[in-house]
Design a protein around this motif. Structure first.
Motif, short mmCIF file in Angstrom:
data_model
loop_
_atom_site.label_atom_id
_atom_site.label_comp_id
_atom_site.label_asym_id
_atom_site.label_seq_id
_atom_site.Cartn_x
_atom_site.Cartn_y
_atom_site.Cartn_z
N LYS A 33 0.82 -1.22 0.00
CA LYS A 33 0.00 0.00 0.00
C LYS A 33 0.85 1.27 0.00
O LYS A 33 0.60 2.21 -0.74
CB LYS A 33 -0.90 0.00 1.24
N LYS A 34 1.83 1.25 0.88
CA LYS A 34 2.66 2.44 1.04
C LYS A 34 3.39 2.79 -0.25
O LYS A 34 3.42 3.93 -0.69
CB LYS A 34 3.68 2.18 2.15
N GLU A 35 3.98 1.76 -0.84
CA GLU A 35 4.72 1.99 -2.09
C GLU A 35 3.80 2.49 -3.18
O GLU A 35 4.15 3.36 -3.98
CB GLU A 35 5.40 0.68 -2.54
N GLN A 36 2.60 1.93 -3.20
CA GLN A 36 1.63 2.37 -4.20
C GLN A 36 1.28 3.85 -4.00
O GLN A 36 1.25 4.63 -4.95
CB GLN A 36 0.35 1.53 -4.10
N GLU A 37 1.03 4.18 -2.76
CA GLU A 37 0.67 5.56 -2.46
C GLU A 37 1.76 6.53 -2.91
O GLU A 37 1.48 7.55 -3.53
CB GLU A 37 0.43 5.74 -0.96
N VAL A 38 2.99 6.17 -2.58
CA VAL A 38 4.09 7.06 -2.91
C VAL A 38 4.24 7.22 -4.42
O VAL A 38 4.37 8.33 -4.94
CB VAL A 38 5.41 6.54 -2.31
N GLU A 39 4.17 6.11 -5.12
CA GLU A 39 4.36 6.19 -6.56
C GLU A 39 3.21 6.95 -7.23
O GLU A 39 3.43 7.78 -8.11
CB GLU A 39 4.47 4.78 -7.16
N LEU A 40 2.02 6.67 -6.76
CA LEU A 40 0.86 7.37 -7.30
C LEU A 40 0.98 8.87 -7.06
O LEU A 40 0.69 9.70 -7.93
CB LEU A 40 -0.41 6.82 -6.62
N LEU A 41 1.43 9.17 -5.87
CA LEU A 41 1.60 10.58 -5.51
C LEU A 41 2.64 11.25 -6.39
O LEU A 41 2.49 12.41 -6.79
CB LEU A 41 2.01 10.66 -4.04
N LYS A 42 3.70 10.52 -6.69
CA LYS A 42 4.76 11.09 -7.53
C LYS A 42 4.25 11.38 -8.93
O LYS A 42 4.51 12.44 -9.50
CB LYS A 42 5.95 10.14 -7.60
N PRO A 62 -6.21 14.49 1.18
CA PRO A 62 -5.82 14.75 2.56
C PRO A 62 -5.53 13.49 3.36
O PRO A 62 -5.13 13.57 4.50
CB PRO A 62 -7.04 15.47 3.13
N SER A 63 -5.71 12.33 2.74
CA SER A 63 -5.63 11.11 3.53
C SER A 63 -4.20 10.60 3.71
O SER A 63 -3.98 9.61 4.36
CB SER A 63 -6.50 10.03 2.89
N PHE A 64 -3.24 11.29 3.11
CA PHE A 64 -1.86 10.84 3.26
C PHE A 64 -1.23 11.40 4.53
O PHE A 64 -1.58 12.48 4.98
CB PHE A 64 -1.03 11.31 2.07
N ASP A 65 -0.30 10.65 5.06
CA ASP A 65 0.47 11.13 6.20
C ASP A 65 1.69 11.86 5.65
O ASP A 65 2.72 11.26 5.37
CB ASP A 65 0.89 9.96 7.09
N TRP A 66 1.53 13.15 5.52
CA TRP A 66 2.57 13.91 4.84
C TRP A 66 3.88 13.93 5.61
O TRP A 66 4.95 13.85 5.03
CB TRP A 66 2.08 15.33 4.59
N ASP A 67 3.80 14.04 6.91
CA ASP A 67 5.01 14.10 7.71
C ASP A 67 5.84 12.84 7.52
O ASP A 67 7.05 12.89 7.27
CB ASP A 67 4.66 14.29 9.18
N GLU A 68 5.16 11.71 7.61
CA GLU A 68 5.87 10.45 7.43
C GLU A 68 6.40 10.32 6.02
O GLU A 68 7.53 9.89 5.78
CB GLU A 68 4.91 9.29 7.73
N MET A 69 5.57 10.76 5.08
CA MET A 69 5.95 10.70 3.67
C MET A 69 7.23 11.46 3.40
O MET A 69 8.10 11.02 2.65
CB MET A 69 4.81 11.30 2.85
N LEU A 70 7.37 12.59 4.04
CA LEU A 70 8.55 13.42 3.79
C LEU A 70 9.79 12.90 4.50
O LEU A 70 10.90 13.37 4.27
CB LEU A 70 8.26 14.86 4.23
N GLU A 71 9.59 11.93 5.39
CA GLU A 71 10.73 11.33 6.08
C GLU A 71 11.64 10.57 5.11
O GLU A 71 12.84 10.68 5.14
CB GLU A 71 10.24 10.38 7.18
N GLY A 72 11.00 9.80 4.24
CA GLY A 72 11.78 9.00 3.30
C GLY A 72 12.49 9.86 2.27
O GLY A 72 12.11 10.99 2.02
N ASP A 73 13.54 9.32 1.70
CA ASP A 73 14.28 10.04 0.68
C ASP A 73 13.72 9.78 -0.70
O ASP A 73 14.10 10.41 -1.68
CB ASP A 73 15.77 9.61 0.70
N ASP A 74 12.80 8.85 -0.74
CA ASP A 74 12.34 8.36 -2.03
C ASP A 74 11.55 9.39 -2.82
O ASP A 74 11.66 9.49 -4.04
CB ASP A 74 11.46 7.12 -1.78
N LEU A 75 10.79 10.17 -2.10
CA LEU A 75 9.74 10.95 -2.76
C LEU A 75 10.26 12.01 -3.71
O LEU A 75 9.70 12.20 -4.79
CB LEU A 75 8.88 11.61 -1.68
N LEU A 76 11.31 12.66 -3.31
CA LEU A 76 11.69 13.84 -4.10
C LEU A 76 12.93 13.63 -4.96
O LEU A 76 13.49 14.57 -5.48
CB LEU A 76 11.91 15.02 -3.16
N ARG A 77 13.34 12.44 -5.06
CA ARG A 77 14.56 12.20 -5.84
C ARG A 77 14.25 11.87 -7.28
O ARG A 77 13.20 11.35 -7.58
CB ARG A 77 15.39 11.10 -5.20
#
Lengths: 193, 193
Positions: free
Chosen positions: A150-159, B178-193
DNA sequence: TATAATAACTTTACATTGTCAAGATTGGAG
DNA sequence: CTCCAATCTTGACAATGTAAAGTTATTATA
């Protein structure tokens, strides 16, 4: 007395007039009274169909979103597989707002902060284009037998989403960028993948 | 008569009052007259410092942008290299607007923010955060001896930018996701690379 | 079909707002 | 000290959102 006392289809007419005004003069030119005048009714007539100005704006938003949805669905239909459908949707998303920059600013601006406080259990299902992307994305995972939690899906979808939405935002909010060829940029497959 | 006829620092006071009002009640509550009242001057006093309402708004935008720039520069300073500086900037960018959602809607409501995306162009009109990202990105290329032509640079820079800006947009715009946990999401390095 | 209820619309009214014009006040240059 | 320009006030006006009360047409109902 006059047979035009009742407009007949004022609600829709108000929405259309509102869209026309936004396209011609921008959102800041949108006033209830002007919209009413455009429909040749009195300035208070809209109150028979909308609680206040904000409700008219919400209705216009819905109408514009439907337009966008039609184009997105077209993009999916003309794609060979769900992977290229995602890319196609992204391009369509950006080019739609590129064609109508006023729509972007209009759609993604919260009119009344207090108006949204009531429904705090909003889900992502509220924004139809995102729902469509999510559906297409899940189909893509299935089609290619890709396993993700789920988490990976969310992140990729978000990207993917952020990429398209961010590009649209930049294209529309940055004013005219003559030095940048958006059309050419959207030609390549590189940008949205 | 009264020794408070001249405010002394009204221009700055108006900007600060404007920011306060936006934070407390949202942008739609921002009126020239309220800002003037907050500074205890007459309703027309602002016209000695700003041509019209829009000029006050532009001044407020500049002030908010400066705040953002400070945080972005901090992010760069505390990064080991320019690659992680880019990631850090992205996170800071998103979290800044996440902390102040009203700022995002306020800043990017109108067209005046101009980001000239050509890598070799530099104008005073540039949106400062983008200029900073561009500088950091070019440094990153140099640092790692990465060879890219202008076009490739533009595309990559745009992708990074769209990612950060798109995430911020999504995070701040009403009820989109709004259903994402943004704080946790921003913890990982994956999102913005 | 006649009539009552309701939806759609108008008129009037008022507070808020942006902006302008004319005048009052004040600090500072000469 | 005097005058000037910057700063601020007062008063006015038009545009706007919206509420209240009245008018007209449509629809339901008996």
């Amino acid at each position: 007395m006059s047979d035009t006392y009742h407009h007949g289809n004022l609600r829709e007419a108000l929405i259309e007039a509102g869209i026309r005004i936004i396209n011609e003069s921008g959102e800041n030119a949108l006033s209830l009274r002007k919209v009413a005048a455009a429909c040749e009714v009195s300035h208070a007539a809209p109150y028979a169909h909308f609680k206040d100005k904000n409700e008219l704006i919400e209705a216009i938003k819905m109408s514009v979103t439907e337009q966008l949805m039609c184009e997105l669905e077209d993009a999916i239909k003309s794609a060979a597989n769900s992977e290229s459908a995602i890319v196609g949707m992204g391009k369509k998303y950006v080019s739609f707002f590129l064609k109508n920059p006023d729509y972007f600013k209009f759609l993604f601006r919260r009119q009344n902060i207090t108006a949204h406080l009531k429904t705090d259990e909003k889900t992502d299902d509220d924004y139809p284009p995102f729902v469509l992307l999510k559906k297409t994305y899940l189909k893509y995972l299935k089609e290619n037998r890709i396993e993700k939690n789920k988490k990976e899906q969310e992140v990729e979808l978000l990207k993917i989403w952020a990429s398209a939405h961010g590009l649209a935002a930049i294209a529309c909010m940055s004013g005219v960028i003559p030095s940048f060829d958006w059309d050419e940029m959207l030609e390549g497959d590189d940008l949205l993948r």
